[in-house]
Design an enzyme around this catalytic site. Structure first.
Site, PDB file in Angstrom:
ATOM      1  N   LYS A  65      49.141  85.717  45.460  1.00 51.40           N
ATOM      2  CA  LYS A  65      48.148  84.720  45.869  1.00 51.40           C
ATOM      3  C   LYS A  65      48.807  83.418  46.313  1.00 51.40           C
ATOM      4  O   LYS A  65      48.350  82.771  47.267  1.00 51.40           O
ATOM      5  CB  LYS A  65      47.150  84.474  44.738  1.00 51.40           C
ATOM      6  CG  LYS A  65      46.215  85.653  44.485  1.00 51.40           C
ATOM      7  CD  LYS A  65      45.416  86.021  45.729  1.00 51.40           C
ATOM      8  CE  LYS A  65      44.440  87.137  45.490  1.00 51.40           C
ATOM      9  NZ  LYS A  65      43.664  87.489  46.701  1.00 51.40           N
ATOM     10  N   SER A  94      33.436  97.074  49.981  1.00 55.24           N
ATOM     11  CA  SER A  94      32.691  98.079  49.223  1.00 55.24           C
ATOM     12  C   SER A  94      32.234  97.596  47.855  1.00 55.24           C
ATOM     13  O   SER A  94      31.439  98.281  47.195  1.00 55.24           O
ATOM     14  CB  SER A  94      33.544  99.346  49.059  1.00 55.24           C
ATOM     15  OG  SER A  94      34.725  99.060  48.324  1.00 55.24           O
ATOM     16  N   TYR A 106      50.597  89.180  40.425  1.00 55.24           N
ATOM     17  CA  TYR A 106      49.355  88.842  41.122  1.00 55.24           C
ATOM     18  C   TYR A 106      49.385  87.383  41.577  1.00 55.24           C
ATOM     19  O   TYR A 106      49.031  87.060  42.716  1.00 55.24           O
ATOM     20  CB  TYR A 106      48.164  89.095  40.206  1.00 55.24           C
ATOM     21  CG  TYR A 106      46.828  88.803  40.847  1.00 55.24           C
ATOM     22  CD1 TYR A 106      46.267  89.692  41.757  1.00 55.24           C
ATOM     23  CD2 TYR A 106      46.123  87.636  40.548  1.00 55.24           C
ATOM     24  CE1 TYR A 106      45.040  89.432  42.357  1.00 55.24           C
ATOM     25  CE2 TYR A 106      44.898  87.368  41.141  1.00 55.24           C
ATOM     26  CZ  TYR A 106      44.367  88.261  42.048  1.00 55.24           C
ATOM     27  OH  TYR A 106      43.155  88.003  42.640  1.00 55.24           O
TER      28      TYR A 106
END
Length: 297
Positions: free
Chosen positions: A159, A16, A155
Site C-alpha cells: 500500500k 465482485s 501488505y
C-alpha cells in the site's frame, strides 16, 4: 463499438465484493456504464439483475496476469465509443496478514502482483483511453500504507508503494487533464480479513502470540468499520467533484490515524500499537525465552 456515447464509462476492478461491489452499484446509480472486473463473475449477478447488462458489464479479469490485462485492453479497443474511458477504479486487492518472518516468497509475490504491479499495468495499458477522455484514476489505498500494523508488514509495503505511485502519476498526468485520486482507506466492513493460522514454526506460535495475531486479524471488525455503501457514496462524491486532491481519507479512523501518525514520534506510535493489539504479554514471553536460552548457553 457497443457502448452508449452519451454515458460515462467506468472500469472497476475487484468488483465482485466489498468496496468494488459497492462502488459499481453507486456508479450505476449515477448513470455510468461499468465494466465490472473480477476473477469471479457469479457474485455480480445481483447487480446485473438490478441494472441490466447494458449498464453492468461483468468481465472476468485477473489483474495479476499481464496477458489478461493486455487482452482486456484489446477488448476495449472495440468496445469504447470514441476510445474514451472516464474512470479507472483500481480496487482489486490481496490481503496478507502474517508475521514478517513468516511470509513465503509465493505469498509476497502474490500480494505485490495484485496490490502493486497489477494496478500499474492497468494504468499503463489503458492510459490512452483515460487521456482521450481527460478521465479519473482512483486507487484503493490504505491507512496501512502509512501505519505499519503488527503482522501486516508486506501488505503495508504494497500500500505504501501504491501511494507513492499514485502521487507520481498525479503529477505526471496533470498536463493531460487526468485526475488521480488515492483513497487512504480506514476501517470498511468488507469481510476480506486474512484468517489463515500462524505457521507451525512461527516465532509467535504460542498462546500469547496467537492471541495478539488474532487481534490483528479481526481489527477491522472490532473497531466500528464504515459500511462499504457509505464508503462508496463518499468516493463517488470525490470522483464527481471538480477538486483534484492526491489523497482523500475515507473509512473509519482514516483521517485520525493519518494525522496522529504524522505528529507523534514513532516510538510513541509503536507503543500504542503494542498496547492496542495485545502484544505486551507476547513480548514478555519472547523476552523470557531469550533469557532462558542465554542461561542454557
Amino acid at each position: 463499438m457497443s457502448t452508449t456515447a452519451s454515458k460515462k464509462i467506468a472500469i472497476v476492478t475487484g468488483a465482485s465484493s466489498g468496496i468494488g461491489y459497492a462502488i459499481t452499484k453507486e456508479l450505476a446509480q449515477h448513470d455510468y456504464i461499468i465494466y465490472a472486473c473480477a476473477r469471479r463473475l457469479e457474485p455480480m449477478q445481483p447487480l446485473v439483475d438490478e441494472f441490466s447488462t447494458s449498464i453492468i458489464k461483468p468481465y472476468k479479469l485477473d489483474i495479476s496476469i499481464l496477458d489478461e490485462v493486455i487482452t482486456f485492453k484489446e477488448f476495449l479497443e472495440e468496445e469504447l465509443s470514441g476510445q474514451k474511458l472516464d474512470l479507472l477504479y483500481n480496487n482489486a486487492g490481496q490481503n496478507c496478514c502474517l508475521p514478517a518472518l513468516d511470509i513465503s516468497d509465493a505469498d509476497m509475490q502474490k500480494c505485490f502482483q495484485v496490490n502493486v504491479f497489477g494496478h500499474i499495468n492497468m494504468c499503463r495499458e489503458l492510459s490512452k483511453y483515460l487521456i482521450n477522455a481527460k478521465g479519473t484514476i482512483v486507487f484503493t489505498g490504505s491507512i496501512s500504507g502509512i501505519v505499519s500494523f503488527p503482522f501486516g508488514s508486506i501488505y503495508s509495503a504494497t500500500k505504501a508503494a501504491i501511494h507513492a505511485y499514485a502521487r507520481g502519476l498525479h503529477l505526471e498526468l496533470k498536463p493531460f487533464g487526468v485526475r488521480v485520486i488515492n483513497s487512504v482507506t480506514g476501517g470498511v466492513n468488507t469481510h476480506i480479513s486474512d484468517i489463515r493460522p500462524l505457521p507451525k514454526d512461527s516465532i509467535y506460535e504460542f498462546p500469547e502470540g496467537k492471541e495478539a495475531f488474532e487481534s490483528v486479524q479481526h481489527m477491522t471488525d472490532n473497531y466500528q468499520p464504515m459500511s462499504a455503501e457509505v464508503y462508496a457514496k463518499k468516493l463517488v462524491g470525490d470522483i464527481l467533484s471538480s477538486k483534484d486532491p492526491v489523497d482523500v481519507y475515507r473509512g473509519s479512523s482514516a483521517t485520525f490515524l493519518s494525522f496522529f501518525s504524522s505528529i507523534v514520534p514513532y516510538f510513541i506510535l509503536e507503543s500504542a500499537l503494542i498496547k492496542q493489539f495485545n502484544l505486551t504479554k507476547a513480548f514478555e514471553v519472547l523476552k523470557g525465552k531469550k533469557v532462558e536460552a542465554k542461561k542454557q548457553d
